[in-house]
Design a protein around this motif. Structure first.
Motif: not given
Length: 958
Positions: A242-247
């Protein structure tokens, strides 16, 4: 409206947890009834009011309100089920009802049922397809599915495709509960007949009334592309934190097309979905790689379903589903919500008293959502879990405001994630005071000193007590406890100020009467009930040199002579006598020293400084006088010192007759009469001044009355002014004023006289002989009869033969002479010479105004008195002559240089003993009632002096 109620009660510690469930449809108007919570929970409406019932919803919006008057739950705002729960079923609102005094809470669940308020909708109004005419029968073309926010039968139920010449509609359910809608070619296309085809797809729900939505489909018929793209998998799965970065790349899909060239080129796209996956994810049209384009939150959505479409240039398509699972991370701190708290608690609260209730939420999952709470140390409180995610803050020991009046309690809640996250909240708890501490004095007992002869009201010292309580409970008042000192209440000795504890002396203390005393002072606080404590106060009185020495020996007597005999054969150091004196003071104030102040022969005697012994300091000789007079002064050691003087008479002789003859001689030593002469001259000067003043006043009054009588000279009867009773006392026509009384004392062995003041007029007695005891008694009895208001002497009417007698005439020798002189001396035989009472006692005043006959008789008597006064100045006629005769002269004033004449008296003092005896005999004769025709004796004539000769010459001239 369908309503379901579920109720169960759980009792844990001092807080009550109950639960009730209701079911209401969405979109009810404001104020609609949800349920009677008071009835369902078994609560009284009064309890809702007294407990200040309120709804606690946490962070969620409040759609429900509590009507405490009715005990009912009502709709506060319109509820849109789709906005609250989206596609979640069942949709429910969870909140708590909080009560105080005692603290209780109940969990309430309100299920929101769906109504058909949303039609099926398509994301686009139209869609285009390019289909090769070579498409085989049975070819499938995926269509955008309609979205209906309602659930259940109100949700999407069916589709309808028109016209159905070439295509039919196919619906296929998937494992995740969704449907896939496809157009299936049932009749080959012929580009030459129809280059394009227009269709309408309609979606219907099952609600009442039924609602629908449409989308227009435009088909362009292409030339021969007979192979459609095919995905390698129908369903793909992927995971993402859930804390993955955009892209971030989530996964990739792959499809293949058997065609060649442009008909075999595949393009990937994402179709719309209910969970808004097409917004958060994007796919590369050429590679099929899926990337994250937004922020995802596990707490909002735990998974996403992405619909992927693969299409070639010929318009053939295939579809697959990508299921993305969101992995939770510990990214949320626990949330602490205070449901109810007490800011103030009494220090006498029992253990396990609930101070606060709180709810702790952590939206994370598994260990990341497990929370444990604790509080800081050094507080008499503990935190306990009442139920899942609910905690109570209770006392675990007794409270003491005097130890700590306020606590700052920090509640910290942390989860079990890695790393662990925590939240804290600080509560301030004040401890209210109860009166549990009595006042405490600064000392266990007090001692204070005060010097005697103090001024009443003097502040001695201050007692001080403190109370550990607060405010009114710590306000200390001081009270003097009832007790007695030597049988006298202690309140008559000291007083205590109630506010300051200042002890004041009520009286002036005397060390010789009381040296110390003690009492108790009570300190009492202002609590209810009040508490108190006592302390003992001891007052020590310090001595002051306020008492002179007192001589015990030799005893000084006024009527007898005491003498110590010293033989002429006495040697040096012979003990003559010893002066014994004491001082009632203490300490150095009572240390006495003896000194010889005056002596007939200082070379003969000495006095011991410490013991007061009188000894000879040389051999006694025949030349030494027989009569020796020593004046010894006794002094104490105080500051300032006080002293007393004693006269010691010493007879230097070998036999008693020699001593007796010496001490009975009437010759006096000139060295002792210095003070006597001074005081006697001073007294005579004062008496003469007062006498002359009175004469001037009397002459003035007489002249005035004589002039008044001349005015009435021609009247038939002579006018005699009426004098009221006590005339001689009220008008003060005597020779002296009322307030003075003189007593002249003479002894045969001394020329000193003592003058005494302050005798009352009724005590004017001239005592001349020792044999007048009977006369004195008769005088006292007559005086008592005259003083009684009902005396028959005052009430007796006057007779016709009334006359003024010598003793009855007004004036200084009249009946109520307000001034008198006491003359006494000691003769050789030691007796006092006294005179008869008639010298000073006359008849009473007129009992009533005289008649005309009596006034005539008084006038004749006055004329006779005037004739007698002109011839000689007889005894007792001084005041009468000055009262009735205006021709008073100074020829009767005696010569004071040889004779002592006391105005108002018939006695004349002289230094000649024979003359004194004659005067005494004359006074005795005058004390008896004289006969009417007897002649009055003449007073002794004074020796002629130059002053008296001048006065006689002036009288003859007048």
């Amino acid at each position: 409206m369908k309503r379901q109620v579920a109720f169960f009660l759980v009792l844990y510690f001092r807080s009550v947890l109950g639960q009730a469930s209701y079911s209401v449809p969405e979109e009810l108007p404001r104020g609609s009834l949800v349920g009677n919570i008071a009835q369902d929970l078994g609560l009284d409406v009064k309890r809702l009011k007294s407990g200040k019932a309120r709804i606690y919803t946490g962070d969620s919006a409040g759609y429900i309100e509590l009507n405490k008057e009715r005990g009912a739950l009502l709709i506060k705002d319109g509820i849109d089920r789709e906005a609250v729960c989206r596609q979640t079923t069942p949709c429910a609102l969870h909140f708590q009802i909080i009560l105080e005094n005692p603290m209780e809470f109940y969990s309430i669940t309100v299920e929101i049922t769906d109504i058909n308020d949303n039609p099926p909708t398509f994301e686009k109004n139209e869609v285009s397809f390019k289909i090769s005419e070579s498409a085989v029968i049975g070819a499938k073309f995926a269509l955008d599915r309609a979205i209906d926010l309602d659930v259940g039968k109100n949700g999407l139920q069916k589709y309808e495709l028109k016209p159905t010449d070439n295509f039919i509609l196919n619906r296929e359910s998937q494992a995740d509960g969704t449907e896939k809608v496809e157009m299936v070619l049932q009749k080959p296309l012929d580009r030459e007949n129809d280059e394009s085809i227009s269709l309408v797809l309609t979606a219907f729900d099952g609600g009442e009334p039924q609602m629908s939505g449409t989308i227009r489909i435009f088909i362009t018929v292409l030339d021969a592309n007979d192979n459609a793209p095919v995905f390698t998998q129908s369903t793909y799965t992927a995971t993402v934190f859930e804390n993955a970065q955009e892209g971030s790349v989530i996964t990739s899909v792959t499809a293949s097309d058997a065609d060649y060239g442009t008909n075999g080129k595949i393009t990937y796209s994402i179709t719309n979905s209910l969970d808004q996956a097409h917004v958060l994810f994007q796919i590369n049209e050429d590679t099929g790689e899926i990337q994250l384009t937004g922020k995802i939150d596990y707490e909002s959505a735990k998974n996403y379903h992405i619909n992927i479409r693969a299409s070639d240039e010929g318009g053939l398509t295939d579809s697959c589903k990508v299921k993305v699972e969101v992995i939770d991370t510990n990214d949320n701190n626990p949330t602490i919500n205070i449901m109810s708290k007490s800011n103030v608690i009494s220090e006498n609260s029992a253990p396990n008293t609930v101070v606060a209730m709180m709810n702790v939420q952590d939206p994370d999952s598994n260990d990341n959502g497990k929370v444990r709470c604790f509080i800081n140390d050094n507080t008499p409180l503990t935190i306990m879990s009442a139920s899942n995610n609910f905690y109570s803050l209770v006392t675990d020991s007794e409270l003491d405001r005097e130890t700590a009046s306020e606590y700052n309690i920090t509640v910290t809640c942390s989860d079990e994630g890695v790393p662990s996250l925590s939240s804290s909240v600080t509560l301030t708890l004040q401890i209210s005071d109860v009166n549990d501490n009595a006042p405490v004095f600064e000392r266990s007992s007090y001692e204070a000193y005060i010097v005697e002869n103090n001024t009443p009201g003097l502040s001695i010292f201050t007692v001080k007590a403190t109370d550990a309580d607060w405010n009114q409970n710590a306000r200390v008042s001081y009270i003097l406890e009832d007790s007695s000192v030597n049988g006298v209440p202690v309140s008559s000795y000291v007083s205590v100020s109630a506010d300051g504890g200042v002890i004041h002396a009520v009286r002036s203390f005397d060390y010789e009467q009381i040296k110390d005393f003690q009492f108790r002072v009570k300190a009492q606080d202002g609590g209810s009930p009040p508490l108190s404590s006592n302390v003992t106060v001891k007052i020590l009185i310090q001595d002051q040199n306020d008492n002179p020495p007192q001589v015990l020996y030799p005893v000084q007597t006024g009527g007898s002579m005491v003498a110590e005999m010293v033989p002429r054969s006495a040697d040096v150091g012979y003990l003559v006598t010893k002066v014994v004196a004491v001082d009632v003071d203490s300490g150095q104030n009572a240390w006495l020293s003896y000194k010889l102040q005056k002596a007939t022969d200082r070379a003969l005697f000495e006095v011991g400084l410490q013991n007061g012994e009188i000894r000879t300091i040389r051999q006694v000789t025949d030349k030494d006088a027989v009569k020796q007079r020593l004046s010894v002064i006794v002094e104490d050691n105080g500051q300032p010192s006080r002293s007393a003087t004693v006269i010691v008479n010493v007879a230097v002789a070998d036999s008693f007759p020699e001593v007796l003859s010496e001490f009975t001689d009437f010759t006096h030593d000139k060295e002792y009469n210095d003070n006597l002469t001074f005081y006697l001259v001073l007294a005579l000067a004062v008496v003469s001044f007062l006498f002359i003043t009175c004469l001037v006043v009397i002459i003035s009054v007489k002249v005035y009355r004589w002039r008044q009588s001349r005015i009435l000279y021609h009247s038939n009867l002579p006018v005699i002014p009426y004098y009221p009773p006590r005339y001689s006392d009220t008008l003060g026509t005597g020779t002296l004023q009322h307030v003075y009384n003189y007593e002249v004392c003479r002894t045969t062995d001394s020329r000193k006289s003592d003058c005494k003041f302050g005798r009352a007029g009724s005590q004017n007695v001239l005592i001349m002989e020792p044999g007048s005891t009977g006369t004195m008694q008769r005088m006292q009895s007559e005086k008592s009869i005259l003083d009684e208001p009902d005396s028959p002497l005052e009430q007796k009417p006057p007779n016709n033969d009334w006359r003024f007698t010598q003793g009855q005439r007004p004036g200084p020798s009249g009946p109520h002479m307000p001034y008198g002189t006491h003359i006494r001396w000691t003769s050789k035989n030691g007796t006092r010479a006294t005179g008869g009472p008639e010298v000073a006692m006359g008849t009473g005043p007129w009992p009533q105004p005289p008649t005309e006959a009596e006034q005539l008789q008084a006038l004749m008597a006055a004329a006779n008195e005037v004739s007698e006064a002109t011839a000689t100045l007889g005894p007792g006629t001084m005041g009468l002559s000055t009262r009735y005769s205006p021709q008073f002269t100074l020829q009767h004033v005696p010569d004071y240089r040889q004779n002592v004449y006391i105005p108002g008296s018939t006695a004349t003092l002289t230094s000649n003993p024979q003359q004194q005896q004659a005067t005494a005999q004359q006074a005795t004769q005058q004390a008896l009632p004289p006969p009417q025709a007897s002649a009055q004796p003449e007073p002794p004539k004074a020796a002629q002096t130059p002053a008296s000769k001048k006065k006689s010459t002036k009288k003859e001239k007048k």
